[in-house]
Enzyme design. Structure first.
Site, PDB file in Angstrom:
ATOM      1  CG  HIS A   1      -2.228  -0.802   0.811  1.00  0.00           C
ATOM      2  ND1 HIS A   1      -2.543  -1.140  -0.473  1.00  0.00           N
ATOM      3  CD2 HIS A   1      -3.220  -1.303   1.553  1.00  0.00           C
ATOM      4  CE1 HIS A   1      -3.675  -1.815  -0.498  1.00  0.00           C
ATOM      5  NE2 HIS A   1      -4.115  -1.929   0.723  1.00  0.00           N
TER       6      HIS A   1
ATOM      7  CD  GLU B   1      -8.182  10.420  12.053  1.00  0.00           C
ATOM      8  OE1 GLU B   1      -8.707  10.679  10.954  1.00  0.00           O
ATOM      9  OE2 GLU B   1      -7.478   9.400  12.258  1.00  0.00           O
TER      10      GLU B   1
ATOM     11  CG  ASP C   1      -7.347   7.268   9.523  1.00  0.00           C
ATOM     12  OD1 ASP C   1      -7.350   7.243  10.765  1.00  0.00           O
ATOM     13  OD2 ASP C   1      -7.124   8.296   8.857  1.00  0.00           O
TER      14      ASP C   1
HETATM   15  P1  FAD Z   1       4.364  -1.881   1.933  1.00  0.00           P
HETATM   16  O1  FAD Z   1       3.882  -0.905   0.919  1.00  0.00           O
HETATM   17  O2  FAD Z   1       4.321  -3.294   1.548  1.00  0.00           O
HETATM   18  O3  FAD Z   1       5.844  -1.478   2.399  1.00  0.00           O
HETATM   19  C1  FAD Z   1       6.142  -0.163   2.812  1.00  0.00           C
HETATM   20  C2  FAD Z   1       7.638  -0.038   3.135  1.00  0.00           C
HETATM   21  O4  FAD Z   1       7.943  -0.801   4.273  1.00  0.00           O
HETATM   22  C3  FAD Z   1       8.546  -0.550   2.026  1.00  0.00           C
HETATM   23  O5  FAD Z   1       9.729   0.191   2.020  1.00  0.00           O
HETATM   24  C4  FAD Z   1       8.820  -1.977   2.450  1.00  0.00           C
HETATM   25  O6  FAD Z   1      10.023  -2.470   1.918  1.00  0.00           O
HETATM   26  C5  FAD Z   1       8.881  -1.820   3.961  1.00  0.00           C
HETATM   27  N1  FAD Z   1       8.427  -3.011   4.672  1.00  0.00           N
HETATM   28  C6  FAD Z   1       7.261  -3.683   4.520  1.00  0.00           C
HETATM   29  N2  FAD Z   1       7.205  -4.711   5.384  1.00  0.00           N
HETATM   30  C7  FAD Z   1       8.358  -4.678   6.083  1.00  0.00           C
HETATM   31  C8  FAD Z   1       8.906  -5.489   7.114  1.00  0.00           C
HETATM   32  N3  FAD Z   1       8.246  -6.534   7.600  1.00  0.00           N
HETATM   33  N4  FAD Z   1      10.122  -5.167   7.596  1.00  0.00           N
HETATM   34  C9  FAD Z   1      10.811  -4.104   7.127  1.00  0.00           C
HETATM   35  N5  FAD Z   1      10.356  -3.316   6.143  1.00  0.00           N
HETATM   36  C10 FAD Z   1       9.138  -3.599   5.636  1.00  0.00           C
HETATM   37  N6  FAD Z   1      -0.583   5.264   7.214  1.00  0.00           N
HETATM   38  C11 FAD Z   1      -0.763   5.755   8.452  1.00  0.00           C
HETATM   39  O7  FAD Z   1       0.196   5.933   9.193  1.00  0.00           O
HETATM   40  N7  FAD Z   1      -2.022   6.064   8.894  1.00  0.00           N
HETATM   41  C12 FAD Z   1      -3.124   5.849   8.154  1.00  0.00           C
HETATM   42  O8  FAD Z   1      -4.231   6.117   8.591  1.00  0.00           O
HETATM   43  C13 FAD Z   1      -2.952   5.300   6.844  1.00  0.00           C
HETATM   44  N8  FAD Z   1      -4.017   5.043   6.066  1.00  0.00           N
HETATM   45  C14 FAD Z   1      -3.825   4.493   4.844  1.00  0.00           C
HETATM   46  C15 FAD Z   1      -4.936   4.197   4.056  1.00  0.00           C
HETATM   47  C16 FAD Z   1      -4.780   3.627   2.817  1.00  0.00           C
HETATM   48  C17 FAD Z   1      -6.003   3.307   1.980  1.00  0.00           C
HETATM   49  C18 FAD Z   1      -3.478   3.378   2.324  1.00  0.00           C
HETATM   50  C19 FAD Z   1      -3.292   2.797   0.964  1.00  0.00           C
HETATM   51  C20 FAD Z   1      -2.361   3.688   3.081  1.00  0.00           C
HETATM   52  C21 FAD Z   1      -2.516   4.242   4.352  1.00  0.00           C
HETATM   53  N9  FAD Z   1      -1.438   4.539   5.159  1.00  0.00           N
HETATM   54  C22 FAD Z   1      -1.635   5.039   6.415  1.00  0.00           C
HETATM   55  C23 FAD Z   1      -0.064   4.370   4.684  1.00  0.00           C
HETATM   56  C24 FAD Z   1       0.524   3.047   5.136  1.00  0.00           C
HETATM   57  O9  FAD Z   1       0.788   3.059   6.517  1.00  0.00           O
HETATM   58  C25 FAD Z   1       1.852   2.777   4.432  1.00  0.00           C
HETATM   59  O10 FAD Z   1       1.711   2.859   3.056  1.00  0.00           O
HETATM   60  C26 FAD Z   1       2.369   1.395   4.817  1.00  0.00           C
HETATM   61  O11 FAD Z   1       3.662   1.235   4.324  1.00  0.00           O
HETATM   62  C27 FAD Z   1       1.483   0.353   4.239  1.00  0.00           C
HETATM   63  O12 FAD Z   1       1.795  -0.926   4.712  1.00  0.00           O
HETATM   64  P2  FAD Z   1       2.074  -2.051   3.658  1.00  0.00           P
HETATM   65  O13 FAD Z   1       2.040  -3.330   4.391  1.00  0.00           O
HETATM   66  O14 FAD Z   1       1.194  -1.946   2.494  1.00  0.00           O
HETATM   67  O15 FAD Z   1       3.579  -1.653   3.290  1.00  0.00           O
END
Ligand code: FAD
Length: 524
Positions: free
Chosen positions: A109, A286, A173
């Site tokens: 994400h 918020e 969120d």
């Molecule tokens: P990924 O996109 O898979 O990875 C993100 C980064 O972290 C990359 O650099 C990856 O290499 C690294 N990573 C992933 N897993 C690990 C691991 N296990 N160890 C080390 N590094 C790792 N953020 C907020 O803070 N608050 C919110 O309310 C919020 N709402 C959101 C709502 C939506 C609809 C979306 C799409 C995003 C939102 N986000 C929010 C952002 C979100 O927290 C970040 O995009 C987060 O990285 C998403 O987690 P992911 O598992 O998809 O990470």
């Protein structure tokens, strides 16, 4: 029993790949063979490559050479040791270091390819969560913490905890994000002012460093790695397990939205609530903007009031929505109405524009899922998302409002998506961690969550983002971006400011070959 033929083909291909060396193309364009002796479940089929090349942002498209679907953390460690040039798995190799990069991917994400590894290996963390023993989420006997596989989603943590009557204390969120993904950023939402971000509510981590060492860390044990990894943008290691703090779970929530036409009154009340003066024990706070040049979503409000709310937005062009929640359960039920009454009497809004819903705790935390379903149904989920998130110091929030909200956003012919706007407390963050925030006791979380698609042109949204950043730079408003993606090293150095030397020193300690999370573009 019927079998899905495409699944059988993928299973067969996976088996074949385990039996033959896998060829991947490193970032430098050099072909690398992953030897069979590494014993990895590596996928190179077009479907797996394509799924790992894109993310929620829908802006970048970066093919990895392969995707690792590990069933144990040891597989990830072997991959990283090999990537560092440990050829004990491959006696015939003559090169010194294979040179391919490695990125953990949780739910993908990210917004701009942060979880990508061009030509390298993307580690699918959900594979590890699925094979975690005894389960991806294990709540402790006393219910004070959970040991969680980092590839698990927050919604899974919540469900497992609620089954035991407990819950994490602070949430994003949206709950369909991986634990490892949010801990690599910060993990923020409406509970941060009271409990801090998700990175402030972790007791211990298991991490595989960039060198392939499997290390357990906490504030006392290997603190350098622990603090580095939290908010560390995946630069120092891959988190495989996180010990998350839990507390008693409420059962229901009084969820209020209060409308303001005056920005100063809105922020004054927000700041008052997060200051916890005369502690009203608000559990969530918020805020967001409703603008006449955007889609005015009135679905929260009773049907009979929706026209009235829409007219208010048209009349003022902009309405500020303070969103506040108070949790309760059977023990607090007798006093909850009195608490809400006291709370609302202390605020400075016009009483006919306060609305309340009474909802189950899980539904409240899972509220964005409904928005996702709505957007998916009209084809507006899988579109480009040039989101801009930032923290704005309280001392300049009025200037920010004048210049950015009124000066730029309200002057657009049309805005797309939600704009978040709420304050939080610095003292709930730990400055030893890698995450960066402004240097003031109170700062605002501002998110311009824009979607391109329909009448909204991607380039125009990007240009608006640039103008917002330029305005802040030219006016000396010292914002810190969140979920940012810089491509120039000097921007990263500016972002980390005084923490840059620690950040780069930790990189040399834990990932000296600079293999991890290349999609962040920090050390490439
Ligand atoms: P990924 O996109 O898979 O990875 C993100 C980064 O972290 C990359 O650099 C990856 O290499 C690294 N990573 C992933 N897993 C690990 C691991 N296990 N160890 C080390 N590094 C790792 N953020 C907020 O803070 N608050 C919110 O309310 C919020 N709402 C959101 C709502 C939506 C609809 C979306 C799409 C995003 C939102 N986000 C929010 C952002 C979100 O927290 C970040 O995009 C987060 O990285 C998403 O987690 P992911 O598992 O998809 O990470």
């Amino acid at each position: 029993m019927t079998t899905n033929p495409s699944l059988s083909i993928i299973a067969l291909m996976t088996l074949l790949m385990c039996l033959t060396p896998t060829l991947i193309k490193s970032q430098e364009g050099i072909d690398v063979l992953l030897p069979i002796t590494l014993n990895l479940t590596v996928l190179t089929d077009p479907f797996s490559i394509s799924a790992a090349s894109r993310d929620f942002g829908n802006i970048t498209d970066v093919n990895p050479g392969a995707v690792l679907c590990p069933s144990t953390p040891a597989e990830v460690a072997r991959l990283l040791r090999f990537a560092n040039g440990d050829f004990s798995y491959d006696s015939e190799s003559t090169t010194s270091s294979p040179g391919f990069k490695v990125a953990a991917r949780g739910q993908g994400h990210s917004l701009r390819g942060q979880a990508s590894a061009p030509g390298g290996v993307v580690v699918n963390m959900t594979c590890l969560a699925k094979t975690a023993t005894p389960a991806a989420v294990v709540v402790s006997a006393d219910g004070t913490y959970a040991d969680v596989a980092a590839g698990a989603m927050w919604v899974e943590v919540l469900e497992a905890a609620l089954a035991r009557g407990v819950s994490p204390v602070t949430f994003t969120d949206y709950l369909y994000l991986s634990v490892g993904g949010t801990l690599s950023n910060a993990g923020i939402g409406g509970q941060v002012f009271r409990h801090g971000p998700q990175i402030s509510n972790v007791h211990e981590l298991d991490v595989i460093t960039g060198k392939g060492d499997m290390v357990t860390c906490s504030p006392k044990l290997n603190p350098e790695l622990f603090y580095g990894v939290l908010g560390g943008l995946g630069q120092f290691g891959i988190i495989t397990r996180a010990r998350i703090a839990l507390d008693h779970a409420p059962t229901r929530v009084k969820w209020l939205r209060i409308l303001y036409s005056d920005f100063s009154a809105f922020t004054r009340d927000q700041e008052r609530l997060i200051s916890m003066a005369n502690d009203l024990r608000v559990d969530f706070l918020e805020g967001q903007l409703m603008m006449s040049n955007g889609i005015v979503d009135t679905s929260f409000f009773p049907l009979s009031d929706q026209t009235r709310v829409a007219s208010l937005v048209n009349e003022h062009r902009i309405i500020y929505v303070l969103e506040v929640a108070k949790y309760y359960d059977t023990t607090t039920l007798p006093i909850i109405d009195q608490v809400i009454d006291t709370l609302t009497r202390t605020l400075g809004f016009t009483s006919e524009f306060m609305f309340m819903q009474d909802v189950p705790y899980f539904d409240f935390l899972n509220r964005v899922r409904n928005e996702e379903d709505k957007l998916r149904s009209i084809g507006l989920w899988e579109v480009p998302h040039p989101w801009l998130n930032m923290f704005v110091p309280k001392s300049r929030v009025l200037d920010f409002h004048e210049g950015v909200i009124k000066g730029l956003l309200l002057n657009q012919t049309a805005t797309s998506g939600v704009t978040l706007f709420y304050p939080t407390n610095r003292n709930k963050w730990n400055n030893l961690m890698s995450a960066m925030i402004p240097n003031e006791d109170v700062f605002y979380v501002v998110g311009f969550l824009q979607s391109a698609g329909g009448s909204h042109n991607f380039e125009e949204l990007e240009s608006l983002n640039d103008r917002i950043i330029n305005f802040c730079n030219n006016s000396g408003i010292k914002i810190k971006e969140y979920l940012m993606h810089y491509t120039k090293k000097e921007d990263w150095i500016k972002h980390f400011g005084p923490k840059w030397s620690d950040f780069s020193r930790r990189k040399m300690m834990f990932d000296p070959e600079k293999l991890l999370s290349p999609g962040q573009d920090i050390f490439n």
